[in-house]
Design an enzyme around this catalytic site. Structure first.
Site, PDB file in Angstrom:
ATOM      1  NE  ARG A 103     -42.965 -20.992 -12.803  1.00  0.00           N
ATOM      2  CZ  ARG A 103     -44.158 -21.049 -13.373  1.00  0.00           C
ATOM      3  NH1 ARG A 103     -44.698 -19.973 -13.902  1.00  0.00           N
ATOM      4  NH2 ARG A 103     -44.825 -22.183 -13.409  1.00  0.00           N
ATOM      5  CG  HIS A 130     -43.866 -27.003 -15.294  1.00  0.00           C
ATOM      6  ND1 HIS A 130     -43.835 -26.774 -13.925  1.00  0.00           N
ATOM      7  CD2 HIS A 130     -44.914 -26.261 -15.767  1.00  0.00           C
ATOM      8  CE1 HIS A 130     -44.810 -25.942 -13.601  1.00  0.00           C
ATOM      9  NE2 HIS A 130     -45.477 -25.616 -14.691  1.00  0.00           N
ATOM     10  CD  GLN A 133     -49.044 -28.015 -15.606  1.00  0.00           C
ATOM     11  OE1 GLN A 133     -48.906 -26.895 -15.131  1.00  0.00           O
ATOM     12  NE2 GLN A 133     -50.237 -28.577 -15.762  1.00  0.00           N
ATOM     13  CG  ASP A 222     -46.639 -25.278 -22.854  1.00  0.00           C
ATOM     14  OD1 ASP A 222     -47.302 -24.275 -22.511  1.00  0.00           O
ATOM     15  OD2 ASP A 222     -45.469 -25.477 -22.448  1.00  0.00           O
ATOM     16  CB  CYS A 262     -49.370 -26.712 -18.629  1.00  0.00           C
ATOM     17  SG  CYS A 262     -48.494 -25.732 -19.866  1.00  0.00           S
ATOM     18  NE  ARG A 290     -48.821 -27.271 -11.047  1.00  0.00           N
ATOM     19  CZ  ARG A 290     -48.222 -26.148 -11.479  1.00  0.00           C
ATOM     20  NH1 ARG A 290     -48.609 -25.586 -12.605  1.00  0.00           N
ATOM     21  NH2 ARG A 290     -47.208 -25.603 -10.820  1.00  0.00           N
TER      22      ARG A 290
HETATM   23  N1  NVA Z   1     -43.666 -23.919 -21.416  1.00  0.00           N
HETATM   24  C1  NVA Z   1     -44.296 -22.862 -20.651  1.00  0.00           C
HETATM   25  C2  NVA Z   1     -45.014 -23.434 -19.481  1.00  0.00           C
HETATM   26  C3  NVA Z   1     -45.730 -22.435 -18.618  1.00  0.00           C
HETATM   27  C4  NVA Z   1     -46.410 -23.041 -17.457  1.00  0.00           C
HETATM   28  C5  NVA Z   1     -43.247 -21.848 -20.222  1.00  0.00           C
HETATM   29  O1  NVA Z   1     -42.169 -22.273 -19.803  1.00  0.00           O
HETATM   30  O2  NVA Z   1     -43.495 -20.653 -20.325  1.00  0.00           O
HETATM   31  N1   CP Z   2     -49.070 -24.021 -15.565  1.00  0.00           N
HETATM   32  C1   CP Z   2     -48.361 -23.148 -14.835  1.00  0.00           C
HETATM   33  O1   CP Z   2     -47.297 -23.458 -14.256  1.00  0.00           O
HETATM   34  O2   CP Z   2     -48.942 -21.930 -14.722  1.00  0.00           O
HETATM   35  P1   CP Z   2     -48.250 -20.610 -14.169  1.00  0.00           P
HETATM   36  O3   CP Z   2     -47.122 -20.288 -15.094  1.00  0.00           O
HETATM   37  O4   CP Z   2     -49.335 -19.576 -14.182  1.00  0.00           O
HETATM   38  O5   CP Z   2     -47.746 -20.884 -12.776  1.00  0.00           O
END
Ligand code: NVA
Ligand code: CP
Length: 305
Positions: A103, A130, A133, A222, A262, A290
């Site tokens: 990540r 992502h 997801q 989101d 998500c 997931r």
């Molecule tokens: N768009 C959000 C998704 C988190 C799972 C982020 O990047 O923070």
């Molecule tokens: N939806 C998602 O990726 O959650 P986290 O950021 O908690 O991993």
């Protein structure tokens, strides 16, 4: 040649549905408590440059359920691109571990990681996309509706990583996708154009939320300020206010509309409590999936199914 999972756009439609078929199988086995050690002895290095609940927990748990082991590497541990060059870490981890999940902030770092790693790399979110997801999300819709054909899926909010993965999904699988954002927060034009030119799906950009959700089968949202954009949160709260998913907005969607997010959610901002906790919400099915979909992705990348 080793395979990575960096973007849904890299998969064919057939590969996507193969992953869903395996997901179904693994989910059933997990639910029945049947031991399914398809990745016995495998190790997964999980590199996190940003926080996570679902991604970390589901990958770590999934790898354990498959008979392997996952290592959590926090931002302090690796310092990817800061303490050490991306390509060096890619090559070092490939000497220890069978697979990498990362990540990261910059999508170019994810691509570099995959290029230099000798083992499969899975994208657990970048600023650009992502993919795990949206694979879980589409699988969840399939479980609830039996098909994706003819469904109107409306993503409402920021044109962010989650929106891009929905567009990349629409690039490969026919859906009716509506992306509803304020004009200044539209998704990446190149991603959108590629998907539109492929002609697989109908993809609309609409800035009026009421018009966007008309007859929607799925309304998805989101956070307005993604990880890394926290300093814009106050400004975004003002701009995105009309884009809140609330009970009034849902009156314009189909009566049996499914509501998705998500997570993590900023309750009272992009979605209200009554909607998130209400009868249309399938967010916790989505979160559960997931686990199952990522197990299928890992098994496929390892060539074990
Ligand atoms: N768009 C959000 C998704 C988190 C799972 C982020 O990047 O923070
Ligand atoms: N939806 C998602 O990726 O959650 P986290 O950021 O908690 O991993």
């Amino acid at each position: 040649m080793k395979k990575d999972f960096i973007s849904i756009a890299d998969l064919s439609r057939e590969e996507i549905f193969d992953i869903f078929a395996l997901t179904r199988e693994l989910k059933e086995k997990t639910r029945k408590g049947e031991w399914h050690p398809l990745l016995k002895g495998y190790t997964l290095a999980m590199i996190f440059a940003k926080p996570s609940a679902r991604t970390r927990i589901s990958f770590e748990t999934g790898m354990f359920q498959l008979g392997g082991h996952a290592l959590y590497l926090s931002p302090q541990d690796i310092g990817l691109g800061q303490r050490e060059a991306v390509k060096d870490i890619a090559r070092v981890i490939s000497r220890y571990n069978d697979m990498i999940m990362a990540r990261l902030f910059d999508h170019a770092d994810m691509e570099e990681l995959a290029r230099y790693a000798g083992v499969p790399v899975i994208n657990g979110l970048t600023d650009y996309n992502h993919p795990c997801q949206i694979m879980a999300d589409a699988f969840t819709i399939l479980e609830h509706r039996g098909t994706l054909d003819g469904l109107k899926i409306v993503y409402i909010g920021d044109g962010n990583n989650v929106a891009h993965s929905w567009i990349n999904f629409a690039y490969r699988v026919p859906i009716h996708l509506v992306i509803c954002t304020p004009r200044a927060y539209q998704p990446d034009a190149a991603t959108l154009n590629r998907a539109r030119e492929a002609g697989c799906s109908t993809i609309q950009l609409i800035s009026d939320p009421v018009e966007a959700v008309k007859n929607a089968d799925v309304v998805y949202t989101d956070v307005w300020a993604s990880m890394g954009k926290e300093n814009e949160a106050e400004l975004r709260r003002q701009v995105f206010k009309p884009y809140q998913v609330n009970a009034e907005l849902l009156t314009h969607a189909k009566d049996d509309v499914l509501v998705m997010h998500c997570l993590p959610a900023h309750r009272g901002e992009e979605i209200t409590d009554d909607v998130l906790d209400g009868p249309h919400s399938i967010v916790f099915d989505e979160a559960e999936n997931r686990l199952h979909v990522q197990k299928a992705i890992m098994v496929k990348l390892a060539g074990k199914a």
